[in-house]
Design a protein around this motif. Structure first.
Motif, short mmCIF file in Angstrom:
data_model
loop_
_atom_site.label_atom_id
_atom_site.label_comp_id
_atom_site.label_asym_id
_atom_site.label_seq_id
_atom_site.Cartn_x
_atom_site.Cartn_y
_atom_site.Cartn_z
N LEU A 44 -0.69 -9.80 9.51
CA LEU A 44 -1.06 -9.23 8.21
C LEU A 44 0.14 -8.53 7.62
CD1 LEU A 44 -3.08 -8.25 6.01
CD2 LEU A 44 -3.58 -6.31 7.52
N ALA A 45 0.50 -8.89 6.41
CA ALA A 45 1.60 -8.24 5.71
C ALA A 45 1.06 -7.51 4.49
CB ALA A 45 2.65 -9.26 5.28
N VAL A 46 1.40 -6.23 4.39
CA VAL A 46 1.01 -5.43 3.24
C VAL A 46 2.26 -4.81 2.64
CG1 VAL A 46 -1.26 -4.91 4.19
CG2 VAL A 46 0.65 -3.38 4.69
N SER A 47 2.13 -4.35 1.40
CA SER A 47 3.30 -3.77 0.75
C SER A 47 2.96 -2.45 0.10
CB SER A 47 3.85 -4.73 -0.31
OG SER A 47 2.94 -4.88 -1.38
N VAL A 48 3.97 -1.60 0.03
CA VAL A 48 3.88 -0.30 -0.65
C VAL A 48 5.10 -0.17 -1.54
CG1 VAL A 48 2.51 0.85 1.13
CG2 VAL A 48 4.99 0.81 1.33
N PRO A 49 5.06 0.72 -2.53
CA PRO A 49 6.16 0.75 -3.50
C PRO A 49 7.41 1.48 -3.04
CG PRO A 49 4.44 2.29 -4.12
CD PRO A 49 3.91 1.54 -2.96
N THR A 50 7.36 2.28 -1.97
CA THR A 50 8.53 3.08 -1.61
C THR A 50 8.83 3.00 -0.12
OG1 THR A 50 7.32 5.11 -1.10
CG2 THR A 50 7.88 4.74 -3.41
N ARG A 51 10.09 3.23 0.21
CA ARG A 51 10.49 3.27 1.62
C ARG A 51 9.86 4.46 2.34
NH1 ARG A 51 14.62 -0.21 2.75
NH2 ARG A 51 15.75 -1.07 0.96
#
Length: 477
Positions: A44-51
Motif C-alpha cells: 500500500l502506497a500513500v502520500s502526504v504533502p510534506t516531508r
C-alpha cells in the motif's frame, strides 16, 4: 497509477477507522491530507504533502496504519509513505502545512509570503469555537462514580473558579488509561468556563498540536509569537502529555508552563500515566507536575457502567428512535464489559448496528453472539463452580460467605438456589459435589433448589430473563 473506485471506497473505510481510533484532533493533525496512491501485490502506497508529515507518520504511526489497513484491505507486506509533489500539494494549503518539502540546499528557507502567522494560530486556539472542544462533552453528560469522583470534583473546582480568585491547586494533573474520560473532563472544563466565565481565556492543546505549532514557528522564524500566545490565556488544558517528545520541545513547554504557573494562571495536564512514570520527560518537569494535585481515574465499577450505558443508550435513542435494546441486554453488557466507557459504548454500538442491519430484535442470545470476540473466556475453558459463585455474588450483591452460610434470609436463599441450579446445568459436577461446594449441603437440598428454579422459570418471565442473563455472564467469564 490510477486507483480504482473499489479501492477508493475501501480506503475511505480505512480513513474512518483511523478517525475513530485516533480521535478527531490526532486524525486532523497527521492524516487529514493523506491520500492513497497505489495498492499492488500487497504493498500500500500513500502520500502526504510534506516531508515532516512523512517522517512523523513513519516514526509514530506506521504500525497503526498497517494494522488498520489490513483490517479493510487484507494482509499487507508493506505500507509506503511518499511525499506528493509541490504542485499537487499547493492546492491543499492549511494552517499546519508548515513543513513543505524543502530542497537539499543548506540555505535556510525563506518565510512564505502568505504563510499563516503563529499569532493567528494562537488567536484561533483561544477563540470561542475551538475545533478540539466537543460541545457535547460537559459535566452534565459525564457519569460520576467512585472511580472518577475526585477527578470530577477537581475539574469542577477549576471550571467554576472566578477570575482572579485564589487557585487551590496548580497544576492539576489527571492520569488514566485511554477511554476513561480524561478528554471528556478537559472539554467539560472548557465548555463550563466559556458558558459561565466568558472573560477567562482558555487554550486547549494536545502535546502533538503543541509540537506542530512550535515547528511551524521555527519554520516561519517566529518563535517569539509562539511564546507570546501563552501570555494571552488564563487556563491551559493540555491532553496526551505523554506524547511530548524531544529536548527542545520539552524545554519550550517547560518555559510556557513555568510562566503560567508562576503568574497564577491555571494549567491542567492529562496523560495516560502519572508524572513519575513519564520517563521521556525531564526530571525537573516531572517534579513540577507532581507539585500540584495529581489524581487518577480508575476503571468504572458495575453501577457506574450501568449508568454509562443508560446515558449512551438514551442519546442513541434520541438520534434514532428505532433503536430498541432491552434492559436485560444492557445489564448483560454492563456485567460483561468490565473495561472503559469507550469499550462499553463500542459494545452498545455494535449491538445497535447489528439490529439495524439485520432487522432483528435484540435478545440475550444475539448480544452474546455479537460480543463473542469481546468475551473474557474466549477459549471456552471449563466452567467452574467458583465462577458461578463469583457471578451470582456480584449480580445479587451477596457475599460469598453468605452464599455458603446457613442463613435463610430470602435475599440469600434465592441467589443460592439459582447458583445451585446453574451449577447443575452448566457443570458436570454431581449433586453431592455441588452441595459440598455450596457450604456442605446435602444433595437433596441441591435437588430441591434445582427443581424449584426450573419450575419458577416456566411461570416467572422476569426470573427466566434473569437466569438467562446469568448463564451468559458465566459462559463469557
Amino acid at each position: 497509477m490510477t486507483v480504482s473506485n473499489d479501492v477508493k471506497a475501501i480506503w475511505y473505510r480505512v480513513v474512518q477507522r483511523l478517525r475513530g481510533e485516533l480521535g478527531e484532533d490526532l486524525y486532523t493533525s497527521w492524516f487529514a491530507r493523506m491520500e492513497i496512491e497505489d495498492l499492488h501485490d500487497g504493498r500500500l502506497a500513500v502520500s502526504v504533502p510534506t516531508r515532516f508529515l512523512k517522517s512523523w507518520i513513519e516514526t509514530h504511526y506506521l504500525a497503526k496504519l498497517q494494522k488498520i489497513g489490513e483490517a479493510e484491505l487484507g494482509a499487507l507486506d508493506a505500507v509506503l509513505v511518499r511525499v506528493r509533489t509541490r504542485a499537487a500539494a499547493v492546492q491543499r494549503v492549511q494552517p499546519d502545512d508548515h513543513s513543505a518539502s524543502h530542497s537539499h540546499s543548506h540555505a535556510a528557507p525563506a518565510p512564505a509570503a502568505h504563510a499563516p502567522s503563529v499569532v493567528a494560530a494562537a488567536q484561533a486556539a483561544v477563540a470561542e469555537r475551538n475545533p478540539q472542544i466537543d460541545p457535547n462533552q460537559s459535566f452534565e453528560t459525564f457519569v460520576v462514580g467512585p472511580s472518577n469522583q475526585l477527578a470530577h470534583a477537581a475539574m469542577c473546582r477549576v471550571a467554576d473558579a472566578a477570575q482572579g480568585a485564589a487557585i487551590s491547586f496548580n497544576p492539576l494533573f489527571v492520569h488514566a488509561g485511554s477511554g476513561l474520560g480524561k478528554t471528556h473532563l478537559l472539554s467539560a472544563v472548557a465548555n463550563r468556563i466559556r458558558e459561565r466565565r466568558p472573560d477567562r481565556k482558555v487554550m486547549v492543546l494536545t502535546a502533538e498540536r503543541f509540537m506542530i505549532n512550535f515547528v511551524m514557528a521555527l519554520r516561519q522564524r517566529d518563535t517569539l509569537s509562539f511564546k507570546d500566545q501563552f501570555a494571552a490565556i488564563d487556563v491551559l488544558l493540555i491532553d496526551d502529555f505523554q506524547f511530548l517528545q524531544g529536548k527542545t520541545m520539552q524545554q519550550e513547554f517547560c518555559n510556557a508552563f513555568n510562566s503560567l504557573v508562576d503568574s497564577r494562571r491555571q494549567v491542567i495536564v492529562a496523560a495516560d500515566v502519572p508524572p513519575a512514570q513519564l520517563d521521556a520527560i525531564d526530571q525537573r518537569m516531572r517534579s513540577r507536575l507532581m507539585g500540584g494535585l495529581v489524581v487518577d481515574i480508575e476503571l468504572p465499577d458495575l453501577d457506574t457502567r450501568r449508568r454509562i450505558l443508560q446515558s449512551r443508550y438514551e442519546l442513541m435513542v434520541k438520534r434514532d428512535p428505532s433503536v430498541v435494546i432491552p434492559d436485560d441486554v444492557l445489564e448483560f453488557i454492563a456485567n460483561r464489559i468490565t473495561g472503559t466507557g469507550r469499550e462499553l459504548e463500542g459494545a452498545l454500538n455494535r449491538i445497535a448496528a447489528y439490529q439495524q442491519f439485520n432487522q432483528a430484535a435484540v435478545t440475550l442470545d444475539l448480544a452474546s453472539l455479537v460480543l463473542r470476540d469481546m468475551q473474557a473466556n474466549p477459549d471456552g475453558s471449563r466452567i467452574k463452580i467458583d465462577d458461578i459463585l463469583k457471578i451470582i455474588g456480584r449480580h445479587f450483591n451477596v457475599g460469598r460467605t453468605d452464599l455458603l452460610s446457613p442463613r435463610r434470609a430470602r435475599s440469600v436463599v434465592v441467589p443460592r438456589q439459582i447458583g445451585m441450579y446453574l451449577a447443575k446445568k452448566m457443570t458436570a459436577r454431581s449433586l453431592p459435589e455441588i452441595g459440598r461446594r455450596f457450604g456442605g449441603r446435602d444433595h437433596s437440598t441441591v435437588l430441591h433448589a434445582v427443581r424449584k428454579i426450573e419450575g419458577q422459570i416456566k411461570t416467572d418471565d422476569k426470573l427466566a430473563r434473569e437466569v438467562a442473563l446469568l448463564i451468559r455472564l458465566v459462559e463469557q467469564g
